[in-house]
Scaffold this active site. Structure first.
Site, PDB file in Angstrom:
ATOM      1  N   LEU A  33     -40.944  -9.309  10.424  1.00  0.00           N
ATOM      2  CA  LEU A  33     -41.289  -7.964   9.951  1.00  0.00           C
ATOM      3  C   LEU A  33     -40.922  -6.890  10.962  1.00  0.00           C
ATOM      4  CD1 LEU A  33     -44.798  -8.773   8.447  1.00  0.00           C
ATOM      5  CD2 LEU A  33     -42.554  -8.839   7.327  1.00  0.00           C
ATOM      6  N   HIS A  34     -40.376  -5.789  10.449  1.00  0.00           N
ATOM      7  CA  HIS A  34     -40.052  -4.628  11.287  1.00  0.00           C
ATOM      8  C   HIS A  34     -40.713  -3.405  10.657  1.00  0.00           C
ATOM      9  CE1 HIS A  34     -37.237  -3.836   8.097  1.00  0.00           C
ATOM     10  NE2 HIS A  34     -36.623  -4.988   8.317  1.00  0.00           N
ATOM     11  N   HIS A  37     -40.603  -2.997   6.812  1.00  0.00           N
ATOM     12  CA  HIS A  37     -41.570  -3.784   6.036  1.00  0.00           C
ATOM     13  C   HIS A  37     -42.969  -3.167   6.140  1.00  0.00           C
ATOM     14  CE1 HIS A  37     -38.702  -7.195   7.079  1.00  0.00           C
ATOM     15  NE2 HIS A  37     -38.778  -7.286   5.772  1.00  0.00           N
ATOM     16  N   GLY A 149     -38.223  -2.403  -0.883  1.00  0.00           N
ATOM     17  CA  GLY A 149     -37.527  -1.373  -0.125  1.00  0.00           C
ATOM     18  C   GLY A 149     -36.300  -0.842  -0.854  1.00  0.00           C
ATOM     19  N   LYS A 151     -33.750   0.114   0.648  1.00  0.00           N
ATOM     20  CA  LYS A 151     -32.537  -0.311   1.359  1.00  0.00           C
ATOM     21  C   LYS A 151     -31.775  -1.336   0.512  1.00  0.00           C
ATOM     22  CE  LYS A 151     -32.250  -3.132   5.026  1.00  0.00           C
ATOM     23  NZ  LYS A 151     -31.173  -4.087   4.679  1.00  0.00           N
ATOM     24  N   SER A 188     -33.952  -7.091   9.340  1.00  0.00           N
ATOM     25  CA  SER A 188     -34.151  -8.278  10.178  1.00  0.00           C
ATOM     26  C   SER A 188     -32.828  -8.728  10.773  1.00  0.00           C
ATOM     27  CB  SER A 188     -34.744  -9.413   9.350  1.00  0.00           C
ATOM     28  OG  SER A 188     -35.996  -9.008   8.845  1.00  0.00           O
TER      29      SER A 188
END
Ligand code: PAF
Length: 296
Positions: A33-34, A37, A149, A151, A188
Site C-alpha cells: 500500500l502507498h 491506496h 482508483g 489511475k 506499487s
C-alpha cells in the site's frame, strides 16, 4: 482492526454490521500500500460507517511472464498503515480460499469490447482475472460502496460496467489519482524503478498535461498531437505501449466533436510498466478555449 482470512468469519462480521444498519465501504487492493491506496481508504471511511480493505494478490490477472511471483508483498507495513487509517477489517484470504479448485477460472466474468483495447490488448486475459475476482470479492463483502482508483481508469470502467450489467447492488466510487510531488502517479510498481529511471518517470505526466492543455485550447489534429506525445515518451527514455485520446465514457476513439475525453498512456521504463491518464473537458464550439483543466 480485525484481520480476517476466512470467508465465513468475514460474512459473519459483515452480517453483524448490517443487522445494526451500518453502511459498509470496501477497498480491494493487492497490498504494497502507498499513499494512493490510503487515499481510497480515507474516501471509503468518509462515506461509510465500516471499512473493509482486502489484500489479495490475484494470480488470475497476471499473464505468463508477468510479476505475480515477485509482486511486492508487505503485509506487516500494510497492516500498520490500514490501522492508522481507521480500517475496521483487513480481509487477507489465501489463494485456496478464493480459488478452492486452483486459480483456473472455471467460471469467469468477461466484459468484452472494453477489455480488448489499451491495457487489455497488451495484457490478454488480465481484465477477465480482474473482473472475476472483483465480482467474487463484492459478493463476499457485500459492501454498499466500493472505491477504485482513477489511475486504473480502464479497470474502473470495466467494473462499473459489470456492476451495471450484473445488477450488483453496490455503488462504485472513483478515487482521485494520488501523485508524488513531481507528478508521477503513485503505483506499487514504481518500486521497480532504478534511481535514474525514477528521475525520468515524471516526464510521462508532464507530457499528458501538455497534451491536455492543447486539446483544451481547441487542438483538433489528434494524430499529430499523439505522434508528438509518443516522441516525448521516447525522448524521456521510455518505450510507449499506447498513448490515445479516447471518449471518457466508454474509451471509444474520440473525434473533434467529443467533449469529455481521457488521455490514457502506458509506457515501459526499465522493469516497470507505468500507466497514467488525465481527463479533459473540451469547450463546446463558441465557448472559447481555456476551460479549467479537468484532470484529477
Ligand atoms: O487494482 C488492483 O489492485 C486490482 O486489480 C484489484 C482491483 C484489487 C483486483 O485484484
Amino acid at each position: 482492526m480485525q484481520i480476517i482470512t476466512d470467508i465465513a468469519a468475514l460474512r459473519e462480521t459483515v452480517a453483524h454490521w448490517r443487522r445494526h444498519g451500518e453502511r459498509i465501504g470496501f477497498v480491494p487492493t493487492m497490498g504494497n500500500l502507498h499513499g494512493g491506496h490510503l487515499a481510497l481508504v480515507d474516501e471509503a471511511r468518509h462515506r461509510s460507517d465500516r471499512v473493509v480493505v482486502s489484500i489479495f494478490v490475484n494470480p488470475t490477472q497476471f499473464g505468463p511472464g508477468e510479476d505475480f511471483q515477485n509482486y511486492p508483498r508487505t503485509r506487516a507495513a500494510d497492516g500498520e498503515a490500514l490501522q492508522r487509517h481507521d480500517t475496521d477489517v483487513l480481509f487477507a484470504p489465501g489463494v485456496e480460499a478464493v480459488y478452492p479448485d486452483g486459480p483456473t477460472l472455471r467460471t469467469r466474468v468477461e466484459v468484452p469490447e472494453l477489455t480488448d483495447i489499451l491495457c487489455g490488448a497488451s495484457r490478454p486475459g488480465h481484465f477477465t482475472g480482474v473482473a472475476t475476482v472483483v465480482t467474487k470479492l463484492l459478493n463476499l463483502v457485500q459492501p454498499d460502496l466500493a472505491v477504485f482508483g482513477l489511475k486504473d481508469y480502464q479497470q474502473l470502467l470495466v467494473i462499473r460496467r459489470l456492476v451495471e450489467d450484473l445488477s450488483l447492488p453496490v455503488e462504485i466510487v472513483g478515487g482521485a489519482i494520488a501523485r508524488e510531488a513531481d507528478g508521477l502517479a503513485m503505483s506499487s510498481r514504481n518500486a521497480y524503478l532504478e534511481p535514474a529511471e525514477r528521475a525520468r518517470a515524471p516526464a510521462l505526466y508532464r507530457m499528458l498535461c501538455d497534451l491536455a492543455a492543447r486539446l483544451e485550447a481547441g487542438g483538433e489534429d489528434f494524430q499529430r498531437l499523439l505522434a508528438e506525445g509518443r516522441e516525448r515518451i521516447r525522448e524521456a527514455g521510455m518505450t510507449p505501449d499506447y498513448l490515445e485520446i479516447r471518449r471518457a465514457a466508454d474509451l471509444a476513439p474520440a473525434g473533434p466533436g467529443d467533449h469529455e475525453l481521457v488521455i490514457p498512456v502506458a509506457a515501459y521504463l526499465g522493469r516497470a510498466r507505468l500507466i497514467d491518464n488525465v481527463r479533459v473537458t473540451r469547450p463546446h464550439s463558441g465557448q472559447g478555449g481555456g476551460d479549467e483543466y479537468a484532470g484529477e
